[in-house]
Design an enzyme around this catalytic site. Structure first.
Site, short mmCIF file in Angstrom:
data_model
loop_
_atom_site.label_atom_id
_atom_site.label_comp_id
_atom_site.label_asym_id
_atom_site.label_seq_id
_atom_site.Cartn_x
_atom_site.Cartn_y
_atom_site.Cartn_z
N TYR A 101 -3.60 -136.93 -68.82
CA TYR A 101 -3.48 -137.22 -67.40
C TYR A 101 -3.27 -138.73 -67.21
CZ TYR A 101 -5.04 -132.46 -66.62
OH TYR A 101 -5.13 -131.09 -66.63
N ASN A 124 1.31 -127.36 -58.64
CA ASN A 124 2.60 -127.02 -59.22
C ASN A 124 2.91 -125.53 -59.00
OD1 ASN A 124 4.85 -126.63 -60.86
ND2 ASN A 124 3.78 -127.08 -62.76
N CYS A 132 3.11 -128.18 -66.75
CA CYS A 132 1.81 -128.81 -66.55
C CYS A 132 0.82 -128.39 -67.64
CB CYS A 132 1.27 -128.54 -65.16
SG CYS A 132 1.21 -126.81 -64.70
N HIS A 133 1.13 -127.33 -68.39
CA HIS A 133 0.26 -126.94 -69.49
C HIS A 133 0.28 -127.98 -70.61
CE1 HIS A 133 4.22 -125.28 -70.63
NE2 HIS A 133 3.82 -125.44 -71.90
N GLU A 160 3.58 -123.28 -78.48
CA GLU A 160 4.40 -124.46 -78.78
C GLU A 160 3.89 -125.23 -80.00
OE1 GLU A 160 5.33 -126.93 -75.40
OE2 GLU A 160 5.60 -125.20 -74.09
#
Length: 166
Positions: A101, A124, A132-133, A160
């Site tokens: 952040y 979002n 945003c993850h 990912e």
């Protein structure tokens, strides 16, 4: 008028919503979609005529099957100037990487806005498309996702191949 399609993903049933030729929402739960549609004209695109929804579903399918790392989608970003600035920065986070952040706050030139970054992420309307993850705590710990869906954040990061602390 809004149009929607359902997509059965590895993380559950997702609901995609468009207005005209832009994607407006991606709901991670049917409860959130049900709340959204109250008082709005929302039509199921049963015949899959809406190009943007068809493209969004194809791109999600490719993402979940490891064939896509970036999304190319016309999106309607409905938020404050600050939120839109944050969301645009989130789209710069590459597949397989995370920012804190604090990193996002510094990147947009507002280094003290760490909590506000979290609130922009929470607002979002297009998670996954606006990733945003990929924003986690400085200590590599997971913090909130889509309200209380932290397990979805963990699943997306694992997909990912991004390491994080539990």
């Amino acid at each position: 008028m809004y149009y929607y399609q359902l997509y059965e993903s590895p993380i559950g049933t997702l609901t995609l919503v468009s207005k005209k030729d832009k994607l407006t929402n991606l709901f991670l739960t049917t409860e959130l979609f049900d709340s959204f549609r109250l008082g709005k004209k929302v039509v199921h695109d049963q015949e899959q005529k809406c190009d943007v929804l068809r493209s969004a579903i194809l791109q999600l399918h490719e993402y979940f099957h490891g064939d896509r790392k970036e999304f190319e989608m016309p999106m309607e970003l409905d938020g404050t100037d600050f939120q839109i600035k944050v969301w645009k920065k989130l789209r710069d986070i590459p597949f397989g990487k995370v920012y804190s952040y604090q990193d996002i706050a510094v990147a947009i030139g507002q280094k003290k806005a760490v909590r506000a970054i979290g609130q922009a992420n929470k607002a979002n309307k297009l998670p996954i498309f606006i990733p945003c993850h990929r924003v986690i705590g400085k200590n590599k710990k997971l913090t909130g996702y889509a309200g209380t869906k932290i397990e979805l954040k963990a699943t997306l990061l694992t997909h990912e191949k991004i390491p994080f602390n539990e």
